[in-house]
Write an enzyme that holds these catalytic residues in place. Structure first.
Site, mmCIF file in Angstrom:
data_model
loop_
_atom_site.group_PDB
_atom_site.id
_atom_site.type_symbol
_atom_site.label_atom_id
_atom_site.label_comp_id
_atom_site.label_asym_id
_atom_site.label_seq_id
_atom_site.Cartn_x
_atom_site.Cartn_y
_atom_site.Cartn_z
ATOM 1 N N GLU A 118 0.835 -1.200 0.000
ATOM 2 C CA GLU A 118 0.000 0.000 0.000
ATOM 3 C C GLU A 118 0.871 1.252 0.000
ATOM 4 O OE1 GLU A 118 -2.287 -0.081 3.599
ATOM 5 O OE2 GLU A 118 -2.840 -2.182 3.312
ATOM 6 N N LYS B 149 2.354 4.467 1.511
ATOM 7 C CA LYS B 149 2.512 4.956 2.883
ATOM 8 C C LYS B 149 2.219 6.445 2.839
ATOM 9 C CE LYS B 149 6.202 5.456 6.212
ATOM 10 N NZ LYS B 149 5.394 6.105 7.233
ATOM 11 N N ASP C 245 1.860 10.211 3.902
ATOM 12 C CA ASP C 245 2.609 11.098 4.781
ATOM 13 C C ASP C 245 1.645 12.074 5.448
ATOM 14 O OD1 ASP C 245 4.748 12.155 6.059
ATOM 15 O OD2 ASP C 245 5.474 13.322 4.353
ATOM 16 N N TYR D 18 -7.035 2.940 6.311
ATOM 17 C CA TYR D 18 -6.411 1.689 5.889
ATOM 18 C C TYR D 18 -6.323 0.650 7.003
ATOM 19 C CZ TYR D 18 -2.691 4.248 8.143
ATOM 20 O OH TYR D 18 -1.984 4.992 9.041
ATOM 21 N N LYS E 225 10.653 3.093 2.943
ATOM 22 C CA LYS E 225 10.576 4.499 2.542
ATOM 23 C C LYS E 225 11.416 4.781 1.312
ATOM 24 C CE LYS E 225 9.613 7.857 5.883
ATOM 25 N NZ LYS E 225 10.032 8.688 6.978
ATOM 26 N N CYS F 234 14.570 46.957 1.805
ATOM 27 C CA CYS F 234 14.116 46.334 0.564
ATOM 28 C C CYS F 234 15.229 46.488 -0.471
ATOM 29 C CB CYS F 234 12.838 47.015 0.082
ATOM 30 S SG CYS F 234 12.354 46.473 -1.572
ATOM 31 N N CYS G 163 13.557 49.051 -3.494
ATOM 32 C CA CYS G 163 13.224 50.471 -3.303
ATOM 33 C C CYS G 163 13.923 51.072 -2.091
ATOM 34 C CB CYS G 163 11.715 50.658 -3.219
ATOM 35 S SG CYS G 163 11.009 50.033 -1.671
ATOM 36 N N CYS H 165 8.808 44.617 2.727
ATOM 37 C CA CYS H 165 8.942 45.978 2.227
ATOM 38 C C CYS H 165 7.582 46.636 2.406
ATOM 39 C CB CYS H 165 9.334 45.947 0.757
ATOM 40 S SG CYS H 165 9.128 47.556 -0.019
ATOM 41 N N CYS I 123 6.492 50.243 -4.161
ATOM 42 C CA CYS I 123 7.761 49.584 -4.479
ATOM 43 C C CYS I 123 7.645 48.983 -5.879
ATOM 44 C CB CYS I 123 8.061 48.481 -3.460
ATOM 45 S SG CYS I 123 9.445 47.427 -3.949
HETATM 46 S S1 IVH Z 1 -0.295 0.326 8.679
HETATM 47 C C1 IVH Z 1 0.517 -1.169 13.103
HETATM 48 N N1 IVH Z 1 -0.611 1.463 6.388
HETATM 49 O O1 IVH Z 1 2.984 5.239 8.696
HETATM 50 C C2 IVH Z 1 0.782 0.002 12.305
HETATM 51 N N2 IVH Z 1 0.416 2.705 8.122
HETATM 52 O O2 IVH Z 1 5.657 4.407 9.417
HETATM 53 C C3 IVH Z 1 0.470 -0.347 10.925
HETATM 54 N N3 IVH Z 1 0.990 4.995 7.521
HETATM 55 O O3 IVH Z 1 2.199 4.390 11.997
HETATM 56 C C4 IVH Z 1 0.338 0.856 10.156
HETATM 57 N N4 IVH Z 1 0.222 4.898 5.467
HETATM 58 O O4 IVH Z 1 0.778 6.220 10.801
HETATM 59 C C5 IVH Z 1 -0.150 1.602 7.635
HETATM 60 N N5 IVH Z 1 -1.005 2.364 4.286
HETATM 61 C C6 IVH Z 1 -0.554 2.495 5.533
HETATM 62 C C7 IVH Z 1 0.018 3.700 6.014
HETATM 63 C C8 IVH Z 1 0.508 3.762 7.317
HETATM 64 C C9 IVH Z 1 0.794 5.660 6.383
HETATM 65 C C10 IVH Z 1 1.622 5.578 8.718
HETATM 66 C C11 IVH Z 1 1.060 5.092 10.014
HETATM 67 C C12 IVH Z 1 2.168 4.290 10.618
HETATM 68 C C13 IVH Z 1 3.393 4.878 9.985
HETATM 69 C C14 IVH Z 1 4.500 3.857 9.928
#
Ligand code: IVH
Length: 683
Positions: free
Chosen positions: A117, A119, A121, A229, A331, A425, A428, A443, A448
């Site tokens: 999946e 991840k 941010d 998720y 990552k 500035c 000006c 400024c 300006c």
């Molecule tokens: S599953 C038991 N799935 O990334 C924890 N986490 O680096 C399993 N995160 O703590 C987490 N996307 O806050 C899971 N598709 C995803 C995610 C995800 C972002 C976050 C989450 C986790 C952290 C881990």
């Protein structure tokens, strides 16, 4: 390393990581990049693993044995029904393959199935649904207990407060991430900078900072979104695999993760991760990696898998569960490169903000040549101690503009001097000012030349009135020749004045004149956006155009009408009022009209509902929630999750709860389905 050296490095790293945890989780203002943080934490974990006796001697208190605590003042604390764990990150393919090998060994199965999946941010939250109704939204906190942010989460537009369909468990904790889209991040940061406040470094920090606001109305004015998720407690169980669970989330009408792959074996996992890396820039949310999970819940629960933070025999090693061994977060390394700072220049923005920019020796980064990187503001330069001549690392994370991450101090020329931020500035020479507590120097001179140039550029730009042929160069040329001084002057330029500016410039001049003439009737929202009103970007300009339908009506609008617009906070409403109250701006608008600008108001949709904000509550006799929403939106109305004085109507059915009471207490009209259907028909 001698034991004494290991010990002192562990002490140092524990303090450093704890410091950055506080900045990241609690204050949402990290000082270092995620990549650098992950490196420090990995170094600490490595030492603690390699030298367990030394680590024990230093003491039990270590950030590697807890999750980053986000709890803040002002929120009720709520215990998670099931602990909210997290995952360690790896940047290493080999570690990912070891993760698979460990599971194969523990389970005795070769071609294990996984989901891969994105991840996301964002900021982790856990939503509790009881009998299908959203009752709680809790941050991770220390993993056991978090902050109840339900008031803020209820303002999220895309989150239903009720699970759709029949198969609804008695109670379920559904976990996910709250995020901001890139464009919304830019909009808020622009507002932030215009108000003289420090811009947020990235969408994740802004989402985290917003979620921890105590004023739900401010939260509602920022378009936070959520994607789900994960699962905490679930009684009775609803799915037997991660894949089935994702399908169930969608069936409940909840926003789920895009592009999930279910694959078997380590090679297929790696291929899916690579594919994700090519797709992820197109997602609504920022992604910093992939999460790989054992697909089968039965396998996840297998006693040999367990959690990190617990000994294999099930005895708690640390106080609590930290991270499950059935998942692994991989990552993507940020794109970085080393180069040198040739100069630091100051850019003057449309609002006068003085932004320092590092002029770099060109360097190839993520497929493009980078020559400049933002240094944000004076405080940032001082904190990183960036100097002219320094060797620096620049980074491009996702689609965000390149930034100077750090200085390679060991490569610094001996004669270098700290950078002195100018107090005037650069264009000006007006003495720069900065608001109390603000970080942005400005400024203050409204005339300006650089501000004037930027304002005109903005007006003519693609996001503004979009005048073909009037780009940066031509704006500069017309200013230099004295043909324009304000945006209104653009519409008075004569072809005879243009002809002498370029050799054989007939075609150019007549095209430009035609381009300008064609935009006298530009969409109203473009003109509003082009005016450069603080806090007003394209989205707000569209709201204003839809609501007021003319410049005159907008100029005369009382603040109370502005505040009623969905998504407008008091700050935005006040900024619009203040702008029009300035005599010079009123004059500018009249001058635009005098020069023949007659903006086109938006096409009226079924006019009765245009700009009207509805809140749905309870069960309607015939229409589903989705059908009612579709009807409202098709007629130009909007849906909001919570009742406020900006709500125009509450559409209530059976078993309507607290929203109905709130509507009554605020005097918001409450209608039933029959009345609603009449309203639509009449429109
Ligand atoms: S599953 C038991 N799935 O990334 C924890 N986490 O680096 C399993 N995160 O703590 C987490 N996307 O806050 C899971 N598709 C995803 C995610 C995800 C972002 C976050 C989450 C986790 C952290 C881990």
């Amino acid at each position: 390393m001698s034991p004494a050296e290991v010990s002192s490095r562990i002490v140092e790293l524990r303090a450093t990581v704890a410091h950055h945890d506080e900045l990241y989780y609690r204050r949402a203002t990290p000082e270092i990049s995620d990549f650098d943080y992950d490196r420090l934490k990995a170094e600490l974990a490595g030492l603690e693993k390699l030298f367990p006796e030394v680590a024990r001697a230093v003491g039990p208190d270590t950030p590697t044995a807890r999750v980053g605590d986000d709890r803040a003042e002002g929120f009720a604390r709520v215990k998670h029904r099931q602990a909210m764990t997290t995952l360690d990150n790896t940047y290493d393919e080999a570690e990912l393959r070891e993760f698979h090998a460990r599971l194969v060994k523990a389970l005795g199965v070769e071609d294990l199935a996984y989901t891969v999946e994105p991840k996301i941010d964002g900021v982790a939250v856990s939503l509790t649904f009881e009998q299908g109704r959203l009752t709680r939204a809790v941050t991770r906190g220390d993993g056991e207990e978090g902050d109840d942010v339900i008031a803020n989460v209820r303002t999220l537009a895309g989150l239903p407060h009720r699970l759709a369909g029949a198969s609804v468990p008695d109670v379920i904790e559904i976990r996910g991430e709250i995020f901001l889209r890139e464009e919304e991040f830019r909009r808020i940061n622009q507002v932030q900078e215009e108000a003289g406040e420090a811009p947020y470094a990235n969408p994740r920090n802004l989402a985290a900072g917003t979620l921890k606001q105590l004023d739900a109305r401010l939260v509602a004015s920022r378009r936070l979104e959520i994607v789900l998720y994960g699962m905490g407690i679930c009684e009775p169980p609803v799915a037997d695999s991660q894949t089935a669970y994702h399908a169930q989330l969608k069936a409940w009408g909840l926003p789920g993760v895009e592009q999930i792959r279910t694959v078997r074996g380590a090679d297929a996992v790696w291929a899916a991760i690579q594919e994700l890396d090519t797709l992820r820039r197109g997602f609504a949310y920022g992604t910093d990696g992939a999460v790989v999970k054992l697909d089968s819940f039965e396998q996840q629960r297998h006693p040999k898998i367990g959690f990190r933070g617990m000994a294999a025999d099930g005895q708690a090693e640390a106080a609590r569960k930290l991270s499950p061994r059935w998942a692994c977060a991989y990552k993507f390394a940020p794109d970085r490169a080393e180069t040198r700072v040739r100069a630091i220049t100051i850019q003057v923005g449309r609002t006068g903000a003085l932004t320092p920019v590092a002029e770099l020796e060109p360097v190839l980064l993520a497929g493009t040549t980078v020559k400049r990187a933002t240094l944000h503001n004076a405080d940032e330069i001082a904190r990183k101690d960036v100097r002219v001549g320094d060797a620096v690392l620049v980074e491009k994370a996702g689609e965000i503009i390149p930034a100077v991450v750090s200085v390679l101090v060991e490569k610094r020329p001996a004669d270098s001097l700290p950078y002195a931020f100018p107090r005037e500035c650069p264009v000006c020479r007006s003495v720069a000012v900065r608001g109390e507590g603000g970080v942005v120097w400005r400024c203050p001179n409204p005339h300006c030349p650089e501000k004037v140039r930027r304002r005109i550029e903005h007006f003519a730009s693609k996001g503004g009135v979009d005048i073909e042929g009037l780009g940066e160069e031509v704006v500069a040329l017309l200013l230099e020749k004295g043909l324009i001084k304000t945006i209104a002057d653009i519409f008075r330029v004569k072809i005879e004045a243009l002809l002498p500016l370029k050799k054989s410039g007939e075609v150019w001049a007549s095209n430009l004149i035609a381009g300008i003439a064609a935009r006298r009737g530009a969409d109203l929202w473009r003109v509003i956006n082009g005016l450069g009103i603080p806090q007003v970007g394209a989205a707000a300009a569209k709201d204003l155009a839809r609501t007021f339908r003319s410049l005159d009506a907008l100029a005369a609008a009382p603040e109370a009408d502005l505040v009623r617009i969905d998504g407008f906070g008091e700050k935005t409403a006040a900024a619009v009022r203040v702008w029009f109250a300035d005599a010079a701006n009123g004059e500018l608008v009249r001058d635009l009209q005098a020069a023949g600008v007659a903006p086109t108001p938006p096409v009226a949709t079924a006019s009765t509902l245009a700009g009207k904000v509805f809140v749905l509550t309870g069960t309607l006799p015939t229409l589903s929630r989705e059908e009612a929403t579709a009807k409202i939106e098709a007629a130009g109305g909007k849906i909001s999750g919570s009742v406020s004085k900006k709500t125009h109507y509450v559409l209530a059915g059976e078993e309507a709860g607290s929203k109905l009471e709130k509507a009554r207490s605020l005097g918001v009209p409450v209608i039933d389905e029959a009345e609603f259907v009449r309203m639509i028909a009449a429109g």
